[in-house]
Enzyme design. Structure first.
Site, PDB file in Angstrom:
ATOM      1  N   GLY A   1      25.741  54.757  51.422  1.00  0.00           N
ATOM      2  CA  GLY A   1      26.069  55.645  49.855  1.00  0.00           C
ATOM      3  C   GLY A   1      25.519  56.993  50.188  1.00  0.00           C
ATOM      4  O   GLY A   1      24.924  57.286  51.225  1.00  0.00           O
TER       5      GLY A   1
ATOM      6  N   CYS B   1      23.912  51.382  56.827  1.00  0.00           N
ATOM      7  CA  CYS B   1      23.897  52.830  56.746  1.00  0.00           C
ATOM      8  C   CYS B   1      22.665  53.141  55.837  1.00  0.00           C
ATOM      9  O   CYS B   1      21.503  52.843  56.040  1.00  0.00           O
ATOM     10  CB  CYS B   1      24.980  53.479  56.486  1.00  0.00           C
ATOM     11  N   TYR B   2      22.913  53.519  54.344  1.00  0.00           N
ATOM     12  CA  TYR B   2      21.904  53.607  53.588  1.00  0.00           C
ATOM     13  C   TYR B   2      21.276  52.302  53.506  1.00  0.00           C
ATOM     14  O   TYR B   2      19.976  52.143  53.046  1.00  0.00           O
ATOM     15  CB  TYR B   2      22.524  53.954  52.167  1.00  0.00           C
TER      16      TYR B   2
ATOM     17  N   LYS C   1      45.785  45.091  48.152  1.00  0.00           N
ATOM     18  CA  LYS C   1      47.254  45.331  48.011  1.00  0.00           C
ATOM     19  C   LYS C   1      48.041  44.195  48.992  1.00  0.00           C
ATOM     20  O   LYS C   1      48.927  43.550  48.578  1.00  0.00           O
ATOM     21  CB  LYS C   1      47.824  46.586  48.400  1.00  0.00           C
TER      22      LYS C   1
ATOM     23  N   SER D   1      58.086  47.048  36.093  1.00  0.00           N
ATOM     24  CA  SER D   1      58.569  47.993  36.824  1.00  0.00           C
ATOM     25  C   SER D   1      59.806  47.601  38.062  1.00  0.00           C
ATOM     26  O   SER D   1      60.289  48.490  38.493  1.00  0.00           O
ATOM     27  CB  SER D   1      57.790  49.146  37.268  1.00  0.00           C
ATOM     28  N   GLY D   2      59.252  46.627  38.660  1.00  0.00           N
ATOM     29  CA  GLY D   2      60.097  46.099  39.695  1.00  0.00           C
ATOM     30  C   GLY D   2      59.274  46.658  40.972  1.00  0.00           C
ATOM     31  O   GLY D   2      59.825  46.338  42.057  1.00  0.00           O
ATOM     32  N   GLY D   3      58.146  47.219  41.026  1.00  0.00           N
ATOM     33  CA  GLY D   3      57.000  47.382  41.931  1.00  0.00           C
ATOM     34  C   GLY D   3      56.668  46.062  42.272  1.00  0.00           C
ATOM     35  O   GLY D   3      56.693  45.261  41.325  1.00  0.00           O
ATOM     36  N   VAL D   4      55.939  46.122  43.467  1.00  0.00           N
ATOM     37  CA  VAL D   4      55.289  44.778  43.907  1.00  0.00           C
ATOM     38  C   VAL D   4      53.874  44.116  43.055  1.00  0.00           C
ATOM     39  O   VAL D   4      54.064  43.071  42.298  1.00  0.00           O
ATOM     40  CB  VAL D   4      54.300  44.838  45.396  1.00  0.00           C
ATOM     41  N   ASP D   5      53.139  45.196  42.306  1.00  0.00           N
ATOM     42  CA  ASP D   5      52.126  44.729  41.640  1.00  0.00           C
ATOM     43  C   ASP D   5      52.675  43.986  40.128  1.00  0.00           C
ATOM     44  O   ASP D   5      52.396  42.972  39.768  1.00  0.00           O
ATOM     45  CB  ASP D   5      51.296  45.789  41.034  1.00  0.00           C
ATOM     46  N   SER D   6      53.435  44.772  39.537  1.00  0.00           N
ATOM     47  CA  SER D   6      53.867  44.491  38.404  1.00  0.00           C
ATOM     48  C   SER D   6      54.924  42.898  38.456  1.00  0.00           C
ATOM     49  O   SER D   6      54.928  42.122  37.384  1.00  0.00           O
ATOM     50  CB  SER D   6      54.658  45.390  37.394  1.00  0.00           C
ATOM     51  N   SER D   7      55.390  43.059  39.582  1.00  0.00           N
ATOM     52  CA  SER D   7      56.542  41.802  39.827  1.00  0.00           C
ATOM     53  C   SER D   7      55.670  40.476  39.863  1.00  0.00           C
ATOM     54  O   SER D   7      55.870  39.501  39.634  1.00  0.00           O
ATOM     55  CB  SER D   7      57.292  42.041  41.163  1.00  0.00           C
TER      56      SER D   7
ATOM     57  N   HIS E   1      28.887  52.067  60.848  1.00  0.00           N
ATOM     58  CA  HIS E   1      29.746  51.318  59.892  1.00  0.00           C
ATOM     59  C   HIS E   1      30.523  50.216  60.840  1.00  0.00           C
ATOM     60  O   HIS E   1      31.560  50.699  61.282  1.00  0.00           O
ATOM     61  CB  HIS E   1      30.514  52.244  59.104  1.00  0.00           C
TER      62      HIS E   1
ATOM     63  N   GLU F   1      32.442  48.264  59.453  1.00  0.00           N
ATOM     64  CA  GLU F   1      33.556  47.941  58.741  1.00  0.00           C
ATOM     65  C   GLU F   1      34.880  48.747  58.995  1.00  0.00           C
ATOM     66  O   GLU F   1      35.904  48.454  58.636  1.00  0.00           O
ATOM     67  CB  GLU F   1      33.283  47.994  57.123  1.00  0.00           C
TER      68      GLU F   1
END
Ligand code: XMP
Length: 520
Positions: free
Chosen positions: A59, A86-87, A376, A230-236, A176, A178
């Site tokens: 951070g 790190c922090y 995602k 909307s037809g995008g991945v998330d809303s579908s 890091h 990650e």
């Protein structure tokens, strides 16, 4: 954020690093459930039974001042393994009597060479020889080892780059692990999870599906839910999950802004109505969108007009449906992490997402956000497990304001038509040449200038079509895609021949930063 108290997990305390969410990702990739919490959330936890390990993130703060974000000392007495990054390492050092100073001269940003000093469970299988390349991003350094801690590794500038207290199971890493630039960084996280915290694999996205569906059922009961599709991945994915849970009580509203890709709206509507048998209401609002956008040039004004109008129409339509109690949204985990401040400080709060999906609170509907725990790519896997078609799962991201921010300057129905045709050609060629899935996002844009050309024996005076294609992991940074000359030749030729109104094609060869992915 409310923490999930039913599942064995790792918690990650977010001190505001830009890469905190990558820690959560790595842990989940290794098959272990993890949650990112703020210090405030941590202070609220009463039962630590299911928490098998705690990771303290990096951070922007420093422990070299009087008041710094610190974890309550009781956490160190719980006998739960702790890993500070790190922090987080500096916090551990200061809490156990080590010393930290601001090391302007010794700060390290980017690649550093790590030298092994002692063996540790944490670094098992981490080095090939006795050194490794790691990614650093720090100004402060630990210069005095805390009592009862052992030095495990160092770099030229930081003597205590990895430290451990094996007895208390407390570990600290200055770099890091990650980020992918740290070679074998995931092995350190893996060792922490399985060798030190003794976790078992308990996380698989597909097995989450049933839990999500059950939760929706229990929450919604016999009430109605509206969802902007909307037809995008998330809303579908949201729509299909809710449909599996409550079937006829879900009403999806598709607002056609007239700013989508060629035929996209029609195809999405048919798919969801006919194939998935969802209750979809289609609202054709393109005329009003065009009207409100007449003569608007400023990109932010375009975004505002579209966002507000969308919300107004959605609100009006959902009021027509009786007994609606819930509004479903495709909020993702990174949206949650990014739109709240980790430590309460303003500096670590990243911009709130500019998404048309951000529907109004004053609608008096309760929110359901089935994807709020997921990244995602996990949403894509969920999509697959609920039978979402591959074309939608693999679809490139598309901005809420649609083609309006890809027509630079004034928007007219004629320009939208030109752009839709050009975009359709570009995307189809990418699919044909098996390039589409290698690219994060590709599109065409229309520039607001006309230039002279010659076609046949005639002079032309038409628009410039810009093509953009980028590679990216998360949209935060991006590199332009390296097409072959043959592909560029083909695209230029097909667009010029196939689209009336364009006589010049240019390729955008800027990365992000300094450019953004979209032009406006
Ligand atoms: P930029 O242009 O900021 O875009 O580099 C990063 C990613 O965000 C998408 N984007 C949006 N998505 N509503 C959205 O839902 C928006 O207003 C919006 N603006 C940009 C962009 O397409 C890229 O994937």
């Amino acid at each position: 954020m409310k923490e999930n108290s039913k599942k064995e997990k790792i918690i990650i305390i977010d001190f505001g690093s830009q890469v905190t969410k990558l820690i959560a990702r790595r842990v989940r990739e290794l098959g272990v459930f993890s949650e990112v919490l703020t210090l405030k959330d941590l202070k609220r936890i009463k039962d630590f039974n299911k928490i098998k390990g705690i990771i303290l993130s990096g951070g922007p703060a420093t422990v070299t001042v009087k008041n710094f974000p610190n974890i309550p000392s009781r956490i160190f007495l719980l006998n739960i393994p702790i890993l500070g990054i790190c922090y987080g390492l500096q916090l551990i050092a200061i809490n156990f009597g080590g010393k930290v100073k601001s090391g302007r001269k010794r700060r390290e940003f980017g690649r550093a060479i790590l030298l092994k000093k002692n063996s540790s469970l944490l670094t098992k299988n981490f080095y090939k020889t006795n050194k490794n390349y790691v990614w650093m991003s720090h100004q402060d350094i630990v210069y005095k080892l805390p009592k009862y801690f052992k030095k495990i590794a160092s770099t030229k500038e930081s003597p205590y780059t990895i430290i451990e207290n094996k007895f208390k199971k407390i570990y600290g890493i200055q770099f890091h692990p990650e980020v992918t630039h740290t070679k074998n960084g995931k092995i350190l996280i893996k060792n922490f999870l399985f060798k030190i915290c003794k976790m078992k694999k308990n996380w698989k996205i597909t097995s989450e599906k049933e839990r999500i569906i059950k939760n929706i059922k229990n929450k919604v009961k016999n009430n109605k839910v509206v969802c902007a599709l909307s037809g995008g991945v998330d809303s579908s994915v949201v729509a299909l999950l809710i449909n599996k849970a409550i079937k006829k009580n879900l009403v999806c509203i598709m607002v056609d802004t007239g700013l989508m890709r060629k035929n996209e709206f029609k195809l999405t509507y048919q798919l969801f109505k006919k194939k998935y048998k969802l209750n979809v209401k289609l609202i054709n609002a393109s005329k009003i969108f065009y009207k409100k956008l007449t003569n608007i040039i400023n990109p932010e004004r375009k975004r505002k007009i579209i966002g507000n109008l969308f919300i107004k129409i959605f609100e009006k339509e959902s009021k027509k449906i009786k007994n609606v109690k819930y509004l479903a949204q495709g909020t993702l985990y990174p949206d949650i992490i990014e739109s709240r401040s980790a430590t309460g400080s303003k500096s670590s709060k990243i911009k709130s997402h500019h998404n048309v999906g951000g529907l109004p609170k004053k609608m008096n509907l309760k929110l359901i956000e089935p994807l709020r725990e997921f990244f995602k790519d996990e949403v894509r896997q969920l999509g697959k497990s609920v039978g979402l078609s591959r074309e939608i799962i693999k679809k490139h991201p598309f901005p809420g304001p649609g083609l309006a921010i890809r027509i630079i300057g004034k928007i007219t129905p004629e320009k939208i038509k030109i752009l839709q045709e050009a975009d359709n050609i570009f995307i189809n060629e990418l699919i044909k040449d098996k390039l589409y899935e290698k690219i994060w996002q590709a599109y065409t844009a229309l520039l607001p200038v006309k230039t002279v050309g010659v076609m046949g024996d005639s002079r032309t005076y038409e628009y410039i079509c810009l093509i953009r294609a980028v590679k990216s992991e998360d949209g935060m940074t991006a590199d332009y895609f390296n097409f072959s000359k043959e592909f560029l030749d083909k695209i230029s030729n097909k667009i010029i021949n196939g689209v009336i109104g364009v006589n010049r094609v240019v390729y955008d060869i800027t990365s992000k930063p300094p450019s953004t992915i979209e032009l406006e």
